[in-house]
Scaffold this motif. Sequence first.
Motif, PDB file in Angstrom:
ATOM      1  N   MET A   1      10.749 -28.203  -3.217  1.00  0.00           N
ATOM      2  CA  MET A   1      10.600 -27.932  -1.849  1.00  0.00           C
ATOM      3  C   MET A   1      11.511 -28.806  -1.131  1.00  0.00           C
ATOM      4  SD  MET A   1       6.663 -27.348  -0.787  1.00  0.00           S
ATOM      5  CE  MET A   1       5.937 -28.647  -1.149  1.00  0.00           C
ATOM      6  N   ARG A   2      11.854 -30.057  -1.604  1.00  0.00           N
ATOM      7  CA  ARG A   2      12.928 -30.823  -0.874  1.00  0.00           C
ATOM      8  C   ARG A   2      14.078 -30.182  -0.837  1.00  0.00           C
ATOM      9  NH1 ARG A   2      10.577 -35.909  -0.784  1.00  0.00           N
ATOM     10  NH2 ARG A   2       9.064 -35.961  -2.094  1.00  0.00           N
ATOM     11  N   PHE A   3      14.769 -29.579  -2.166  1.00  0.00           N
ATOM     12  CA  PHE A   3      16.116 -29.008  -2.196  1.00  0.00           C
ATOM     13  C   PHE A   3      16.056 -27.579  -1.238  1.00  0.00           C
ATOM     14  CE2 PHE A   3      16.439 -32.089  -5.732  1.00  0.00           C
ATOM     15  CZ  PHE A   3      17.826 -32.289  -5.335  1.00  0.00           C
TER      16      PHE A   3
ATOM     17  N   GLU B   1      18.401 -26.558   2.112  1.00  0.00           N
ATOM     18  CA  GLU B   1      19.272 -25.454   1.873  1.00  0.00           C
ATOM     19  C   GLU B   1      18.734 -24.694   2.938  1.00  0.00           C
ATOM     20  OE1 GLU B   1      21.717 -24.108   0.244  1.00  0.00           O
ATOM     21  OE2 GLU B   1      22.046 -25.836  -0.894  1.00  0.00           O
ATOM     22  N   LEU B   2      17.595 -24.419   3.547  1.00  0.00           N
ATOM     23  CA  LEU B   2      17.213 -23.561   4.612  1.00  0.00           C
ATOM     24  C   LEU B   2      17.917 -24.231   5.888  1.00  0.00           C
ATOM     25  CD1 LEU B   2      13.418 -23.071   3.790  1.00  0.00           C
ATOM     26  CD2 LEU B   2      15.252 -21.326   3.893  1.00  0.00           C
TER      27      LEU B   2
ATOM     28  N   PHE C   1       7.696 -23.843   6.875  1.00  0.00           N
ATOM     29  CA  PHE C   1       6.364 -24.356   6.642  1.00  0.00           C
ATOM     30  C   PHE C   1       6.327 -24.435   5.275  1.00  0.00           C
ATOM     31  CE2 PHE C   1       6.356 -21.757  10.643  1.00  0.00           C
ATOM     32  CZ  PHE C   1       5.534 -22.435  11.398  1.00  0.00           C
ATOM     33  N   ILE C   2       5.441 -25.468   5.102  1.00  0.00           N
ATOM     34  CA  ILE C   2       5.413 -25.958   3.523  1.00  0.00           C
ATOM     35  C   ILE C   2       3.988 -26.211   3.048  1.00  0.00           C
ATOM     36  CG2 ILE C   2       7.613 -27.119   3.451  1.00  0.00           C
ATOM     37  CD1 ILE C   2       6.225 -29.903   3.747  1.00  0.00           C
ATOM     38  N   SER C   3       3.629 -25.821   1.742  1.00  0.00           N
ATOM     39  CA  SER C   3       2.176 -26.086   1.349  1.00  0.00           C
ATOM     40  C   SER C   3       2.253 -27.250   0.235  1.00  0.00           C
ATOM     41  CB  SER C   3       1.631 -24.772   0.674  1.00  0.00           C
ATOM     42  OG  SER C   3       0.241 -25.119   0.351  1.00  0.00           O
ATOM     43  N   MET C   4       1.197 -28.247   0.740  1.00  0.00           N
ATOM     44  CA  MET C   4       1.206 -29.615  -0.122  1.00  0.00           C
ATOM     45  C   MET C   4      -0.155 -29.585  -0.999  1.00  0.00           C
ATOM     46  SD  MET C   4       4.029 -31.175   0.991  1.00  0.00           S
ATOM     47  CE  MET C   4       3.547 -32.795   0.151  1.00  0.00           C
ATOM     48  N   GLU C   5       0.261 -30.336  -2.107  1.00  0.00           N
ATOM     49  CA  GLU C   5      -0.553 -30.593  -2.865  1.00  0.00           C
ATOM     50  C   GLU C   5      -1.005 -32.047  -3.005  1.00  0.00           C
ATOM     51  OE1 GLU C   5      -0.768 -28.872  -6.880  1.00  0.00           O
ATOM     52  OE2 GLU C   5      -0.506 -26.882  -6.226  1.00  0.00           O
ATOM     53  N   ARG C   6      -2.305 -32.324  -2.963  1.00  0.00           N
ATOM     54  CA  ARG C   6      -2.701 -33.704  -3.374  1.00  0.00           C
ATOM     55  C   ARG C   6      -3.882 -33.647  -4.003  1.00  0.00           C
ATOM     56  NH1 ARG C   6       1.623 -34.875  -2.465  1.00  0.00           N
ATOM     57  NH2 ARG C   6       2.594 -36.513  -1.015  1.00  0.00           N
TER      58      ARG C   6
ATOM     59  N   ALA D   1       9.252 -36.742   8.721  1.00  0.00           N
ATOM     60  CA  ALA D   1       9.204 -38.075   8.529  1.00  0.00           C
ATOM     61  C   ALA D   1       8.907 -38.761   7.042  1.00  0.00           C
ATOM     62  CB  ALA D   1       8.741 -39.001   9.663  1.00  0.00           C
ATOM     63  N   PHE D   2       7.529 -38.322   6.909  1.00  0.00           N
ATOM     64  CA  PHE D   2       6.766 -38.945   5.554  1.00  0.00           C
ATOM     65  C   PHE D   2       7.009 -38.004   4.444  1.00  0.00           C
ATOM     66  CE2 PHE D   2       3.004 -36.897   6.628  1.00  0.00           C
ATOM     67  CZ  PHE D   2       2.931 -36.712   8.028  1.00  0.00           C
ATOM     68  N   PHE D   3       7.503 -36.877   4.744  1.00  0.00           N
ATOM     69  CA  PHE D   3       7.685 -35.876   3.417  1.00  0.00           C
ATOM     70  C   PHE D   3       8.998 -36.530   2.526  1.00  0.00           C
ATOM     71  CE2 PHE D   3       9.682 -32.271   1.311  1.00  0.00           C
ATOM     72  CZ  PHE D   3       8.336 -31.699   0.497  1.00  0.00           C
ATOM     73  N   ALA D   4       9.644 -37.283   3.373  1.00  0.00           N
ATOM     74  CA  ALA D   4      11.116 -37.708   3.011  1.00  0.00           C
ATOM     75  C   ALA D   4      10.594 -38.942   1.962  1.00  0.00           C
ATOM     76  CB  ALA D   4      11.961 -38.090   3.981  1.00  0.00           C
TER      77      ALA D   4
END
Length: 289
Positions: free
Chosen positions: A226-228, A232-233, A244-249, A282-285
């Motif tokens: 997702m980071r890369f 690119e997007l 939009f991203i889907s996160m897993e925890r 900010a915190f995804f990074a």
Amino acid sequence: MTAFALEGYARVTGASNPMVPRPFRVQRVRKETYDTFTLELESANGADGCPFAPGQFNMVSVFGMGEAPISISGDPTKPQTLVHTVRSVGVVTQAICKLKRAGVLGVRGPFGSHWPVEEAAGNDVVMVAGGIGLAPLRPVLYYLLSNREKYGRIVLLYGARTPQDLLYKPELEKWRGHFDLEVDITVDTAEPGWRGNVGVVTTLIPGAQFDPAQTAAMVCGPEVMMRFTLRELEVRGVAPENIFISMERNMKCAVGFCGHCQFGPTFVCKDGPVFRYDQVQAFFAKREI
Ligand SMILES: Cc1cc2nc3c(=O)[nH]c(=O)nc-3n(C[C@H](O)[C@H](O)[C@H](O)COP(=O)(O)OP(=O)(O)OC[C@H]3O[C@@H](n4cnc5c(N)ncnc54)[C@H](O)[C@@H]3O)c2cc1C
Ligand code: FES
């Protein structure tokens, strides 16, 4: 969960308590890959199926084994059949994948936020999926195809480790036959007989046909992918507020009580799993969050 929220949950799901699993019976099991299975389920007590919005997940349990969050991978226009695609990685997912026809499992949900399929009307839609990340995006594609006239270009970019790891092969072939849908597939490592693209999924982004200024992008896969992909997007010119991203925890309660799924100041179970990228940028990074 507040009384008000519980009431809302009951209205949407017909269940009175989000902590109580409902029994569902396996109708069909399809082997997708050596470790991934798609299960079609029906309510075991005659209740309605499981209405959901694309991107939402259920807590799926096997008696005596435990419970795991699993995205709903079926068609949102056919809620009578609940569909989950599960990769066997540990205790619970292994137990789910061993179930046969008529086996019963517990389902709490649906929970969480959803992909903005209605909000995206009038725009191009680009879905970028890595591995099992195609499962929560498949309901988006079903929804878009049944409302095809409302959208511009629709693009699915899908990357898997090897050709053996591709999910939903018969459907991928069908979708590739649509004139009004772009489906580009790549694998990290080719095998004899593979004549498709080789490389990570981000290599498909520069050549995909969409208008970056009028595109909603939906991304799901391993965090590194997702980071890369986000990078690119952005290079293509898609604004972070349209991604939009889907996160897993790891999760326990799925209703915002326990804090297991904390992601920065948010809880993935109730604020996510689908997040607008600019709101978590900010915190995804920061990798450890
Ligand atoms: C919102 C959401 C949706 C999901 N959708 C799907 C889906 O559609 N299909 C699917 O197969 N899986 C999905 N997952 C991942 C799935 O929940 C985990 O694979 C599962 O919880 C592992 O449980 P286990 O008991 O089988 O494995 P365990 O025995 O608990 O662990 C096996 C390994 O997986 C790791 N792990 C455990 N839970 C997670 C997690 N949530 N995320 C990342 N790593 C984890 C552990 O650290 C360990 O390395 C989703 C997760 C979330 C949060
Ligand atoms: S899983 Fe308990 S707060 Fe999210």
